[in-house]
Design an enzyme around this catalytic site. Sequence first.
Site, short mmCIF file in Angstrom:
data_model
loop_
_atom_site.label_atom_id
_atom_site.label_comp_id
_atom_site.label_asym_id
_atom_site.label_seq_id
_atom_site.Cartn_x
_atom_site.Cartn_y
_atom_site.Cartn_z
N TYR A 133 15.66 9.91 -4.26
CA TYR A 133 16.94 9.28 -4.65
C TYR A 133 16.93 7.75 -4.49
O TYR A 133 16.08 7.20 -3.85
CB TYR A 133 18.16 9.94 -4.04
CG TYR A 133 18.37 10.01 -2.55
CD1 TYR A 133 17.66 9.28 -1.63
CD2 TYR A 133 19.40 10.87 -2.07
CE1 TYR A 133 17.94 9.38 -0.28
CE2 TYR A 133 19.67 10.97 -0.72
CZ TYR A 133 18.94 10.23 0.17
OH TYR A 133 19.21 10.32 1.50
N GLU A 134 17.86 7.13 -5.17
CA GLU A 134 17.86 5.65 -5.29
C GLU A 134 16.59 5.15 -5.96
O GLU A 134 16.14 4.03 -5.68
CB GLU A 134 18.04 4.97 -3.93
CG GLU A 134 19.28 5.32 -3.18
CD GLU A 134 20.54 5.04 -3.97
OE1 GLU A 134 20.50 4.14 -4.82
OE2 GLU A 134 21.55 5.73 -3.75
#
Lengths: 594, 594
Positions: free
Chosen positions: A437-438
């Site tokens: 994620y990110e």
Amino acid sequence: MSRYEAPLEDLNFIFEHLLDNERLVALPGFEDLSTELIGAILEEAGRFASGVLAPLNATGDREGVRWSDGEVATPEGFKEAYRQYVESGWNNVAVEKEYGGQGLPYAVSMAIGEIMMAANKSLVMCPGLTLGAIESLCAAASPEQKALYLPNLVSGRWSGTMNLTEPDAGSDVGALRCKAIEQADGSYRLHGQKIFISYGEHDLTENIVHLVLARTPDAPEGVKGISLFLVPKFLVNPDGSLGARNDVRCVSTEHKLGIHGSPTCVLAYGDREGATGYLVGEKNRGLQAMFVMMNMARLIVGLEGVALSERAYQQALDYARERIQGVDALSGEPVAIVRHPDVRRMLLSMKSQIEAMRALSLVIAQAQDLAQRHADPEVRRRNQAFVELLTPVFKAWATENGIRLTQLGVQIHGGMGFVEETGAAQHLRDAVIGVIYEGTTGIQAADLVGRKLARDGGAAFAALLRDMSDVAEELQRHRDLGDIGSGLAGGIASLRQAGEHILPLYRDDAQAALAVSVPFLMLAGTVAGAWQHGRGALAAARLIEARGEPGAFLKGKLVSARFYVAHVLVQALALAETVRCGAAPVAESADFLC
Amino acid sequence: MSRYEAPLEDLNFIFEHLLDNERLVALPGFEDLSTELIGAILEEAGRFASGVLAPLNATGDREGVRWSDGEVATPEGFKEAYRQYVESGWNNVAVEKEYGGQGLPYAVSMAIGEIMMAANKSLVMCPGLTLGAIESLCAAASPEQKALYLPNLVSGRWSGTMNLTEPDAGSDVGALRCKAIEQADGSYRLHGQKIFISYGEHDLTENIVHLVLARTPDAPEGVKGISLFLVPKFLVNPDGSLGARNDVRCVSTEHKLGIHGSPTCVLAYGDREGATGYLVGEKNRGLQAMFVMMNMARLIVGLEGVALSERAYQQALDYARERIQGVDALSGEPVAIVRHPDVRRMLLSMKSQIEAMRALSLVIAQAQDLAQRHADPEVRRRNQAFVELLTPVFKAWATENGIRLTQLGVQIHGGMGFVEETGAAQHLRDAVIGVIYEGTTGIQAADLVGRKLARDGGAAFAALLRDMSDVAEELQRHRDLGDIGSGLAGGIASLRQAGEHILPLYRDDAQAALAVSVPFLMLAGTVAGAWQHGRGALAAARLIEARGEPGAFLKGKLVSARFYVAHVLVQALALAETVRCGAAPVAESADFLC
């Protein structure tokens, strides 16, 4: 249940000897700060983390979140712990005082972040996401929006989310299709589905402020047609009180490998009349506003790698000291497994890489403070370039390490590590999402090679190499630290060569450069970690000389640095070789893989 | 649900070109065998695995096993699949015909093992453990015991277990305390608790034959006082029918990170009158009998690393070909993510390491066949030494790789990989135990350095280096494969240096050698994998020359070999450097870690 204690000795060592604290407290806004005060704050953070957050980590994992008819219940105890967290002000450490925050440096906030996430990553994701929303609003919202939303977000009464991903728009944000239609009153009606929204629905706060990327009907295709909207769960009246329930609904939560204590939501916007939203900043400039949030979030996710590894390390060390198995090589007496060399090799692998990552995280955070506050624009520019260059490196390198190191934590426990009740496996399960994620590791590497390196022709990279070389030279001149110095110098040479290869390669054949971008990123992280170990070794040697004897902590720093050179930094040469000659088979594989 | 297809093309390539099939089918007992027949058997195994076992893999993981009052229910469908498995004879492929097995080579059994474990590791652990029990009984049991127990074990009507571990005796088997007291009739009564017993209780078979390590009252301390006992769940009457329920009870099953479909049991022996057991082989020589089982089991566990990586690879490749995200660098059109270089890098990392591990597994298995059956005692001896040297290497290297590669499978799925329903995370969870059971990676490395290398002064190791060097030289002489040859030659040189360092080091300072034994083992595995890629590249080049054009599979073999050299084998130099200089900090860390 595993204990957790904040690594205060190492944190204080970094603040006192690897950061330029005098320079930090001289920045405008930090006049009241001192090294002693920072130490006291971290100590208090550690107390809170150990006492309130850490005991809920395993129970939160086991219980998970419960979705029911659009509502999400967090695990037992989370609500009360969250209340105490925001009451103590841990949620807004680095928020400007003018918005109701504590106005402390990022460096302090980063150290606190590590402590809190090690104690209970799933829980502190909620205030973490709120912080991102606060940052974005501070950067892009109108004065009226700030006045209406910031106070309750900063106090923690409300929480925030970031809504980018859709089923067909993950890494490729430009593909998103969520629609926003302007109304007569200037507000918008949003329609669409967002997925993977952390804390998109929960019971910790009265209201949730969703920051949502969407397109207006007339928007251009791709990333240039994305606008940012503020969509509150409950509409907010002009006096700040809560109004009607908005048309946004949590349709389901994901059943995940890890971070079970945090809800990951599918959010449906506008299933009925449309969700009421308000444009934040300029139309079609939403991605820029969200990027403020994302860059900060990337550093925080990198920090998860440090935090989870530290938690796993403490648990593994405790176990290795207690678990009797096998006999001492000399006496033949039964011994704790920490006496076995390979167990110590694993523990040192964890310790030395954690220390490298922690130091780098705080050095980057300090640069962020200097970039924002220093009086000299040239100092600000230089530090900004440093932060931007190292953000993708730190994010990907620290989270990739986090997986390897938490897995070593499982391994040290032997068969008990595979049993969920032990708790060692949770850290590994929780760590896996960090590389996704990110922005996945591949996305970070593309950002590093394609943007951070290419856009200034490698100027910030060259400056970094110079800073590192200064340390290598000082080490090589040192009576006792020459071995660390030559290891570091070798690592820097490998990184320089790899950079000199990949920079023109990206210009001439971007696909080839991207094929070896992850090895290049890991090389950069590995050498940057050695740089911090080199700096730490110099400081430790100075202190030992001054005190006349090392003591366990300082001896540990030197052994850690030497271990890192011999077991981790040695990979630099291999990674540089992969950058040099690893792209061709990746290109050729298109024929049979695609 | 993810599909699974047996990698028949690669398996047939290995059997036809990397094994000496003519030599294999010339061995006594294999006269009816041919390359074609082996191919047909593997095809049939693939059909069974895809059709019957693979569909139960994810459901078995989700459902898990259910313990209730001492009984254990396996997941829905396991019972019927097991019945078909043993009816088709997949459970006794390599068991001698005289005992009712198929009498096929280990090499064939190994290939089938990979296929079945990839399809459903949790389920096939049951017949796998039974095989181990059969091996031990064949090696050590009396003719009467063989006659009474082997037929039903070989047919799969009954299953077998191995009982070593106790709460205070894990890696240190010598510390076990389970007691066995001789009775007037020559049988024994056992008392004690065993933990981590895979398939210690289940509903797949009518009876379970536990092989249990225990001590008689007069036994010496440590490993020299351990005897092996056969303890059936139901006592067996002289006519082979089932008698009374024995005093062994499953007290609980573990809640584990992975392999949820397989029960991991705590077994209580003798809570009431004592569990009736029968001595197998000589008193106090139980560990030797169990070692027959353990060496074989180590190869099988290594194979789990190959199997789970292959399963993860197939799923990741399918996803990468289907998932549209981002645009083509040239056309700007939306593309499947397999078009992105970093995704292909991850896929090649999986493919190339899987192929290296698979080839090595079969080369070791063929050597096992030669060691057991070849007419020339010198050939038998040489092959035996080869198998013993490479068993710990393969076990640890392949399972460590299995964790990295299944995690890449998760990573290729992005956010979807973290969602359990996708199924990618299961492979990672299932893979983690491989580096722990049947001896952790540290135990394998100690076995390699402390026994396999030390006991013959490195003779078998030197022979291995010679075999590898022959391949490197042939590659270097080859018109098109010189690059692979010089890569391999470099790897061999690193391995030789590391061996020449660690062999005398173990003699002089065993603790120092053990501190770098895992890097040494990983180095050996990495180079052995490159050796197989080199052999595969030579064979592929010959075939391409003969056929006039490569085709996707053979091109894939060459690209795979080159990728392995540039991305994996490059680490050899770093690992050798760690072996050379990595022990000192581990020794110094005792001061502050212990």
